[in-house]
Design an enzyme around this catalytic site. Structure first.
Site, PDB file in Angstrom:
ATOM      1  N   GLY A  10       0.901  -1.436  -0.273  1.00  0.00           N
ATOM      2  CA  GLY A  10       0.032   0.391  -0.398  1.00  0.00           C
ATOM      3  C   GLY A  10       0.981   0.646   0.314  1.00  0.00           C
ATOM      4  N   TYR A 145     -14.927   1.672   8.656  1.00  0.00           N
ATOM      5  CA  TYR A 145     -13.386   1.807   9.447  1.00  0.00           C
ATOM      6  C   TYR A 145     -13.642   2.367  10.588  1.00  0.00           C
ATOM      7  CZ  TYR A 145      -8.593   3.777   7.782  1.00  0.00           C
ATOM      8  OH  TYR A 145      -8.055   3.771   8.140  1.00  0.00           O
ATOM      9  N   TYR A 159      -4.289  -7.210  24.587  1.00  0.00           N
ATOM     10  CA  TYR A 159      -2.788  -8.136  24.153  1.00  0.00           C
ATOM     11  C   TYR A 159      -1.866  -7.304  24.998  1.00  0.00           C
ATOM     12  CZ  TYR A 159      -4.105 -12.338  21.259  1.00  0.00           C
ATOM     13  OH  TYR A 159      -4.509 -13.099  20.517  1.00  0.00           O
ATOM     14  N   ARG A 186      -9.666   9.835  -2.544  1.00  0.00           N
ATOM     15  CA  ARG A 186      -9.234  10.845  -1.529  1.00  0.00           C
ATOM     16  C   ARG A 186      -9.364  12.087  -2.005  1.00  0.00           C
ATOM     17  NH1 ARG A 186      -5.775   7.046   1.612  1.00  0.00           N
ATOM     18  NH2 ARG A 186      -5.944   7.071   3.388  1.00  0.00           N
TER      19      ARG A 186
HETATM   20  N1  UDP Z   1     -13.576  16.313  -0.812  1.00  0.00           N
HETATM   21  C1  UDP Z   1     -13.782  16.954  -1.531  1.00  0.00           C
HETATM   22  N2  UDP Z   1     -13.601  16.357  -2.480  1.00  0.00           N
HETATM   23  C2  UDP Z   1     -12.713  15.722  -3.574  1.00  0.00           C
HETATM   24  C3  UDP Z   1     -12.366  14.747  -2.028  1.00  0.00           C
HETATM   25  C4  UDP Z   1     -12.751  14.359  -1.006  1.00  0.00           C
HETATM   26  O1  UDP Z   1     -14.253  18.139  -0.834  1.00  0.00           O
HETATM   27  O2  UDP Z   1     -13.425  15.697  -3.989  1.00  0.00           O
HETATM   28  C5  UDP Z   1     -13.811  16.732   1.073  1.00  0.00           C
HETATM   29  C6  UDP Z   1     -14.383  14.979   1.741  1.00  0.00           C
HETATM   30  O3  UDP Z   1     -15.594  15.340   1.652  1.00  0.00           O
HETATM   31  C7  UDP Z   1     -13.497  15.496   3.281  1.00  0.00           C
HETATM   32  C8  UDP Z   1     -12.270  15.709   2.594  1.00  0.00           C
HETATM   33  O4  UDP Z   1     -12.576  16.579   1.463  1.00  0.00           O
HETATM   34  O5  UDP Z   1     -14.285  16.492   3.543  1.00  0.00           O
HETATM   35  C9  UDP Z   1     -10.808  14.440   2.910  1.00  0.00           C
HETATM   36  O6  UDP Z   1     -11.751  14.167   2.360  1.00  0.00           O
HETATM   37  P1  UDP Z   1     -10.781  12.102   2.219  1.00  0.00           P
HETATM   38  O7  UDP Z   1     -12.188  11.440   1.377  1.00  0.00           O
HETATM   39  O8  UDP Z   1      -9.564  12.803   1.349  1.00  0.00           O
HETATM   40  O9  UDP Z   1     -10.426  12.412   3.662  1.00  0.00           O
HETATM   41  P2  UDP Z   1     -11.152  11.754   4.841  1.00  0.00           P
HETATM   42  O10 UDP Z   1     -10.266  12.598   5.786  1.00  0.00           O
HETATM   43  O11 UDP Z   1     -12.239  12.610   5.108  1.00  0.00           O
HETATM   44  O12 UDP Z   1     -10.657  11.137   5.162  1.00  0.00           O
END
Ligand code: UDP
Length: 314
Positions: A10, A145, A159, A186
């Site tokens: 990953g 998650y 543990y 993301r």
């Molecule tokens: N977000 C956004 N546009 C995108 C993808 C995500 O505005 O194309 C926003 C999402 O709603 C969140 C933030 O960016 O508020 C971070 O989202 P991400 O999925 O990166 O991870 P998170 O921190 O929520 O786990």
């Protein structure tokens, strides 16, 4: 040391692998490749101190060689991924953590759990300290998650307390850098990908929600120091450089010279999207003498460059 890293193909697992190999340790990477990618470890083919095993860690783990540390990083980790794989996400946090802990017990190895700022949910405390118990909806879309990681922390501490296993828990805040998947959904890969394709940058909700984006090398350093420490309570590793998502989009837009603008997608706001997120890192500073070194202005250019290469080679 011989170190076993689950989720070794990953984004984070592969960078950790590089770090341990650089320090002359042996690394066994384990990954079922549902969200990991062999491209992240392609440069290690033939490396005499590296072994890759394609396996789902929710199944029994057996290795005949001595192992000195088990780092459990396997899990879908972006909202899009864990909504696509909700049951696998719960299983790798529960069964996968159980197997990884069992392996560490059998080998007398140290165990490090990759946990997350998501254990704080949509936090009512700001910034988040490790003693904050969080605000998580178990049946919300992110519950698969958040609760998997909360369970994984509980199991790890059990543990530690019951069996005296030598354990560590890192709570990882938003991290970015080369080897993130362009399509993991993301905000960092989404917006950079859009900018490079000349598309408008999509900001969900009103864009006022905040995140604190740390560069991958800072996280790797924090995890490495934590493993080498003797501290078994959770430790936040993240940057305190907090910004709104709208500001982040503007940053990406300027850096890439994107002319397509930013669109607010109010309807795409994800249910349960945390409104604020920033770590309190006093513990990491005190215990590990760690603090983030790379600013967003320094970390974004190599990340954009990585995605540019991915786009032109695909
Ligand atoms: N977000 C956004 N546009 C995108 C993808 C995500 O505005 O194309 C926003 C999402 O709603 C969140 C933030 O960016 O508020 C971070 O989202 P991400 O999925 O990166 O991870 P998170 O921190 O929520 O786990």
């Amino acid at each position: 040391m011989r170190v076993l890293i689950t989720g070794g193909a990953g984004f984070i697992g592969s960078h950790l692998t590089d770090r341990f190999l650089r320090e002359n340790h042996c690394v066994i990477g384990v990954d079922n490749l549902i969200t990991g990618n062999t491209r992240n470890i392609a440069h290690l083919v033939g490396h005499e101190k590296y072994t890759f095993v394609r396996q789902d860690v929710t199944h029994y783990l057996y290795f005949d060689k001595q192992i000195d540390a088990v780092l459990h990083f396997a899990s879908p980790a972006s909202p899009v991924d864990y909504l696509k794989y909700p049951i696998q996400t719960l299983k790798v946090g529960a069964l996968g953590t159980h197997n990884a802990l069992g392996l560490a017990m059998a080998k007398g190895a140290r165990f490090l759990l990759a946990s997350t700022s998501e254990v704080y949910g949509d936090p009512l405390q700001h910034p988040q300290r490790e003693d904050y118990a969080g605000n998580v909806d178990p049946i919300g879309p992110r519950g698969v998650y958040d609760e998997a990681k909360r369970y994984a922390e509980a199991l790890t501490m059990a543990y530690h307390r019951q069996h005296g296993l030598d354990t560590r828990i890192v709570r990882i805040f938003n991290t970015y850098g080369p080897r993130m998947r362009l399509d993991d959904g993301r905000v960092v890969p989404n917006l950079i990908g859009q900018a490079l394709r000349g598309e408008p940058l999509t900001v969900y909700g009103d864009g006022r929600q905040t995140r604190s984006f740390q560069y991958i090398s800072d996280l790797v350093e924090g995890v490495y120091r934590l493993l080498m420490s003797d501290f078994s309570e959770p430790v936040n590793i993240g940057t305190t450089e907090e910004m709104s998502i709208l500001d982040f989009a503007q940053h990406v837009s300027v850096l890439t010279g994107s002319g397509a603008g930013i669109v607010l997608k109010a309807d795409d706001r994800v249910v349960g999207d945390p409104q604020t997120r920033r770590p309190d890192i006093s513990r990491a500073k005190a215990v590990l003498n760690w603090s983030p070194q790379v600013t967003l202005s320094e970390g974004l250019p190599p990340t954009v460059e990585y995605f540019r290469q991915i786009l032109t080679s695909s």
